[in-house]
Design a protein around this motif. Structure first.
Motif, PDB file in Angstrom:
ATOM      1  N   SER A   1      -2.744  13.998   1.108  1.00 11.12           N
ATOM      2  CA  SER A   1      -3.409  12.917   0.427  1.00 11.12           C
ATOM      3  C   SER A   1      -2.788  11.568   0.829  1.00 11.12           C
ATOM      4  O   SER A   1      -3.646  10.786   1.155  1.00 11.12           O
ATOM      5  CB  SER A   1      -3.304  13.107  -0.896  1.00 11.12           C
ATOM      6  OG  SER A   1      -4.025  14.176  -1.510  1.00 11.12           O
ATOM      7  N   VAL A   2      -1.453  11.489   0.695  1.00  5.90           N
ATOM      8  CA  VAL A   2      -0.789  10.194   1.031  1.00  5.90           C
ATOM      9  C   VAL A   2       0.130  10.226   2.067  1.00  5.90           C
ATOM     10  O   VAL A   2       0.868   9.228   2.451  1.00  5.90           O
ATOM     11  CB  VAL A   2      -0.065   9.497  -0.327  1.00  5.90           C
ATOM     12  CG1 VAL A   2      -1.189   9.394  -1.456  1.00  5.90           C
ATOM     13  CG2 VAL A   2       0.965  10.346  -0.765  1.00  5.90           C
ATOM     14  N   GLY A   3       0.298  11.212   2.839  1.00  2.99           N
ATOM     15  CA  GLY A   3       1.424  11.301   3.956  1.00  2.99           C
ATOM     16  C   GLY A   3       1.033  10.476   4.901  1.00  2.99           C
ATOM     17  O   GLY A   3       1.899   9.901   5.537  1.00  2.99           O
ATOM     18  N   HIS A   4      -0.214   9.950   5.341  1.00  2.00           N
ATOM     19  CA  HIS A   4      -0.569   9.392   6.432  1.00  2.00           C
ATOM     20  C   HIS A   4      -0.199   7.640   5.914  1.00  2.00           C
ATOM     21  O   HIS A   4      -0.597   6.838   6.866  1.00  2.00           O
ATOM     22  CB  HIS A   4      -2.173   9.578   6.953  1.00  2.00           C
ATOM     23  CG  HIS A   4      -3.057   9.470   5.773  1.00  2.00           C
ATOM     24  ND1 HIS A   4      -2.940  10.263   4.792  1.00  2.00           N
ATOM     25  CD2 HIS A   4      -3.961   8.599   5.411  1.00  2.00           C
ATOM     26  CE1 HIS A   4      -4.145  10.043   3.807  1.00  2.00           C
ATOM     27  NE2 HIS A   4      -4.682   8.818   4.313  1.00  2.00           N
TER      28      HIS A   4
ATOM     29  N   GLN B   1       0.707  -1.161   0.070  1.00  2.00           N
ATOM     30  CA  GLN B   1      -0.026   0.013   0.022  1.00  2.00           C
ATOM     31  C   GLN B   1       0.770   1.169   0.039  1.00  2.00           C
ATOM     32  O   GLN B   1       0.504   2.129  -0.598  1.00  2.00           O
ATOM     33  CB  GLN B   1      -0.856   0.113   1.273  1.00  2.00           C
ATOM     34  CG  GLN B   1      -2.066  -1.155   1.177  1.00  2.00           C
ATOM     35  CD  GLN B   1      -2.808  -1.048   2.444  1.00  2.00           C
ATOM     36  OE1 GLN B   1      -2.137  -0.827   3.492  1.00  2.00           O
ATOM     37  NE2 GLN B   1      -3.990  -1.548   2.563  1.00  2.00           N
ATOM     38  N   LYS B   2       1.982   1.291   0.846  1.00  2.00           N
ATOM     39  CA  LYS B   2       2.744   2.476   1.057  1.00  2.00           C
ATOM     40  C   LYS B   2       3.521   2.685  -0.548  1.00  2.00           C
ATOM     41  O   LYS B   2       3.767   3.852  -0.923  1.00  2.00           O
ATOM     42  CB  LYS B   2       3.882   2.246   2.031  1.00  2.00           C
ATOM     43  CG  LYS B   2       3.258   2.174   3.377  1.00  2.00           C
ATOM     44  CD  LYS B   2       4.453   1.801   4.402  1.00  2.00           C
ATOM     45  CE  LYS B   2       3.642   2.005   5.779  1.00  2.00           C
ATOM     46  NZ  LYS B   2       4.688   1.481   6.877  1.00  2.00           N
ATOM     47  N   VAL B   3       3.886   1.516  -1.217  1.00  2.00           N
ATOM     48  CA  VAL B   3       4.642   1.629  -2.463  1.00  2.00           C
ATOM     49  C   VAL B   3       3.736   2.230  -3.554  1.00  2.00           C
ATOM     50  O   VAL B   3       4.184   3.045  -4.262  1.00  2.00           O
ATOM     51  CB  VAL B   3       5.190   0.314  -2.567  1.00  2.00           C
ATOM     52  CG1 VAL B   3       5.869   0.403  -4.103  1.00  2.00           C
ATOM     53  CG2 VAL B   3       6.540  -0.106  -1.915  1.00  2.00           C
ATOM     54  N   VAL B   4       2.548   1.543  -3.546  1.00  2.00           N
ATOM     55  CA  VAL B   4       1.500   2.129  -4.426  1.00  2.00           C
ATOM     56  C   VAL B   4       1.151   3.599  -4.228  1.00  2.00           C
ATOM     57  O   VAL B   4       1.193   4.420  -5.270  1.00  2.00           O
ATOM     58  CB  VAL B   4       0.341   1.298  -4.427  1.00  2.00           C
ATOM     59  CG1 VAL B   4      -0.819   1.980  -5.259  1.00  2.00           C
ATOM     60  CG2 VAL B   4       0.516  -0.249  -4.751  1.00  2.00           C
ATOM     61  N   ALA B   5       1.144   4.147  -2.996  1.00  2.00           N
ATOM     62  CA  ALA B   5       0.893   5.494  -2.657  1.00  2.00           C
ATOM     63  C   ALA B   5       1.878   6.385  -3.157  1.00  2.00           C
ATOM     64  O   ALA B   5       1.820   7.390  -3.510  1.00  2.00           O
ATOM     65  CB  ALA B   5       0.726   5.629  -0.929  1.00  2.00           C
TER      66      ALA B   5
ATOM     67  N   ALA C   1      12.226   2.896  -6.608  1.00  2.00           N
ATOM     68  CA  ALA C   1      11.507   2.112  -7.654  1.00  2.00           C
ATOM     69  C   ALA C   1      10.294   2.799  -7.982  1.00  2.00           C
ATOM     70  O   ALA C   1       9.943   3.165  -9.017  1.00  2.00           O
ATOM     71  CB  ALA C   1      11.383   0.796  -7.573  1.00  2.00           C
ATOM     72  N   ALA C   2       9.247   2.892  -7.024  1.00  2.00           N
ATOM     73  CA  ALA C   2       8.050   3.465  -7.211  1.00  2.00           C
ATOM     74  C   ALA C   2       8.008   4.954  -7.519  1.00  2.00           C
ATOM     75  O   ALA C   2       7.468   5.302  -8.497  1.00  2.00           O
ATOM     76  CB  ALA C   2       7.313   3.365  -5.855  1.00  2.00           C
ATOM     77  N   GLN C   3       8.863   5.671  -6.766  1.00  2.00           N
ATOM     78  CA  GLN C   3       9.134   7.223  -7.445  1.00  2.00           C
ATOM     79  C   GLN C   3       9.761   7.376  -8.583  1.00  2.00           C
ATOM     80  O   GLN C   3       9.204   8.311  -9.450  1.00  2.00           O
ATOM     81  CB  GLN C   3      10.259   7.567  -6.108  1.00  2.00           C
ATOM     82  CG  GLN C   3       9.590   7.918  -4.658  1.00  2.00           C
ATOM     83  CD  GLN C   3      10.587   7.871  -3.810  1.00  2.00           C
ATOM     84  OE1 GLN C   3      11.648   7.937  -4.071  1.00  2.00           O
ATOM     85  NE2 GLN C   3      10.098   7.921  -2.456  1.00  2.00           N
TER      86      GLN C   3
END
Length: 286
Positions: free
Chosen positions: A88-91, A40-44, A131-133
């Motif tokens: 939006s995704v910080g949490h 979930q974190k990587v997708v965020a 990699a996600a970034q």
């Protein structure tokens, strides 16, 4: 029982094997809460970085092609999108959206290199975030290239305007400021956490206003790598990898150096790692 019924029962059993918990000691990857949370974190991070680059670089493209945004407008757009993504995704992921920030947090023990050791399938968080970034930046850059006729004149990446040394130094300085502010508002429990997005977003705006005409004000390796890969302009790309990395590490170190602690300096420095002792002053990680 007919053949179709047998096939249906087999499908049900197969689905049950996937959904039901595995036998003790044989837990599957997807049954681990740690792995699910990491995914979930990587997708965020991927989504957050995608919209960061799409919006920020999109404002650059629109301004260069149509001239309707202006340089101050581009600066404000970068600050606003960073603020929006933090809220939006910080949490969920911490909203790093920047490989240099992720690496710096990992160095100062504010972000784990790996999941807990008792995880059934331990994964390294840092490479997955990076990699996600990078992927988010490349996908956003590809989208912009599909939507607009991007030429060398309308290139939305970062290239030194003056000398390479000038751009490198200014990238280090503005990245230092960015990480210093992030460390103050996101890792210190004395700060007002709800204002973190505003503080970081305004820092981005200020940095772009100052450094944009000189270096492009990257502060983020992903912000420069994505456009370079899609448009094939790699001129002095290393400046936008080395500069932000050096700047954020120095910024993180500087804040940890002045972070409040009730321990005397001699007690901090007598351990094997001065940086490690500074980063463990009972302050929560992001």
């Amino acid at each position: 029982m007919t053949k179709s019924n047998k096939s249906r029962d087999n499908d049900i059993e197969a689905c049950a094997d996937v959904v039901a918990p595995s036998p003790r000691g044989q837990s599957g990857v997807c049954s681990s809460p740690e792995v699910v949370a990491l995914i979930q974190k990587v997708v965020a991070e991927l989504i957050g970085t995608y919209f960061l680059i799409f919006t920020g670089c999109g404002s650059v493209v629109v301004d260069k092609i149509y001239g309707s945004v202006s340089f101050p407008g581009v600066s404000v757009v970068w600050g606003l999108i960073v603020m929006v993504m933090i809220y939006s995704v910080g949490h969920i992921s911490g909203a790093h959206l920047n490989p240099a920030v992720t690496i710096t947090f990992a160095i100062f023990r504010r972000f784990p290199f790996k999941q807990a050791s008792d995880s059934p399938s331990p994964s390294s968080s840092v490479p997955l975030y990076l990699a996600a970034q990078i992927l988010g930046s490349i996908l956003a850059s590809a989208t912009l290239c599909l939507l607009f006729n991007v030429t060398k004149e309308s290139y939305f990446g970062t290239v030194p305007v003056g000398s390479v040394v000038q751009s490198l130094v200014i990238e280090i300085i503005i990245s230092f400021l960015l990480m210093f502010v992030i460390s103050g508002v996101a890792t210190d429990n004395r700060s007002i956490g709800e204002l973190a997005g505003i503080a970081v977003g305004m820092t981005i705006t200020l940095n772009v206003l100052i450094a944009g005409p000189v270096s492009g004000a990257s502060m983020n390796p992903a912000r420069s790598i994505g456009p370079a890969v899609m448009v094939h302009i790699y001129q002095n790309l290393w400046v936008y990898i080395v500069g932000p990395l050096v700047g954020t590490i120095l910024g993180g170190f500087a804040y940890n150096l002045i972070r409040f602690t009730d321990k005397p300096l001699r007690e901090l420095t007598k351990t094997t790692s001065f940086l490690e002792s500074i980063s463990r002053n009972n302050h929560p990680a992001i």
